[in-house]
Design an enzyme around this catalytic site. Structure first.
Site: not given
Ligand code: URA
Length: 230
Positions: A104
């Site tokens: 993310d």
């Molecule tokens: N889980 C998440 O919530 N975000 C990420 O970027 C990776 C794993």
């Protein structure tokens, strides 16, 4: 053997149309003999540009320490992209350099980038169960009961039909920091797993992907990975 213009274009040196001009402006040799025709065929390992071998002719595989604030999407409308950190020539490669899975925008840490489509499939396929280690801080104290709950393989996330695979949770001493190992990659999985038990993730960092670790890479830095490393 591949046409020189295709080789140069695929490796990001110039477009196919620019290849003739590129050959004029640089000393290009194939097995030591000057090449002038973009249609000439050559094996990548025999080509030199101004005396230098071609840049990763067999494909790129990079480990990047992703800073927060960058997206793994290629769509510029979603914000600054991890690919913007790479040298221009790597950004011009075809197939294009893309991330193996995604982190993310607000997540930092280890992300693999490659122009080898088969590696993307290999390392994102649920079949391979590549363990991914995350470090998270959350907004409340975590109960030790979460350890067996996450390990059970029964936690069902909002909007999903299948429960999360067993995940290994280690709660650190302050109880607001934890390490979590996942072998799958559902959308926003770490944040959603903690949300499912009433906690909000404040910071999230991926520490390890399979055997690969960040080592001394500072945020924004990357390094090529030998295929034997993963
Ligand atoms: N889980 C998440 O919530 N975000 C990420 O970027 C990776 C794993």
């Amino acid at each position: 053997m591949r046409r020189l213009d295709l080789l140069l274009a695929n490796l990001g040196y110039c477009s196919r149309r620019e290849a003739r001009d590129f050959l004029k402006r640089h000393a290009i040799t194939v097995k030591g003999i000057t090449a002038r025709n973009p249609a000439d065929k050559a094996r990548a390992e025999d080509v030199r540009i101004d005396g230098e071998p071609l840049d990763h002719p067999d494909g790129l595989l990079l480990v990047l320490n992703k800073p927060t604030g960058l997206v793994c999407s290629h769509d510029e409308r979603e914000g600054p992209r991890v690919y913007d950190l790479l040298p221009e020539r790597w950004r011009a490669r075809n197939p294009q350099v893309t991330s193996i899975g995604r982190l993310d925008k607000d997540t930092s840490g280890l992300i693999l980038l490659t122009d080898q489509t088969e590696l993307v499939h290999k390392y994102t396929s649920p079949k391979h169960k590549v363990p991914k280690l995350y470090g998270a801080t959350v907004d409340r104290e975590l109960s030790p009961d979460l350890v067996p709950l996450f390990a059970a393989g029964t936690l069902l996330l909002d909007g999903e039909d299948t429960p999360c695979a067993p995940a290994s949770l280690r709660i650190l001493d302050d109880r607001r920091t934890a390490e979590l190992v996942l072998t799958e990659g559902k959308y926003h999985q770490v944040r959603r797993m903690f949300a499912a038990v009433g906690a909000t993730v404040l910071t999230l960092h991926r520490v390890q992907f399979g055997k690969l670790a960040l080592g001394d890479l500072v945020p924004g830095a990357f390094r090529p990975v030998g295929e034997s490393e993963i």
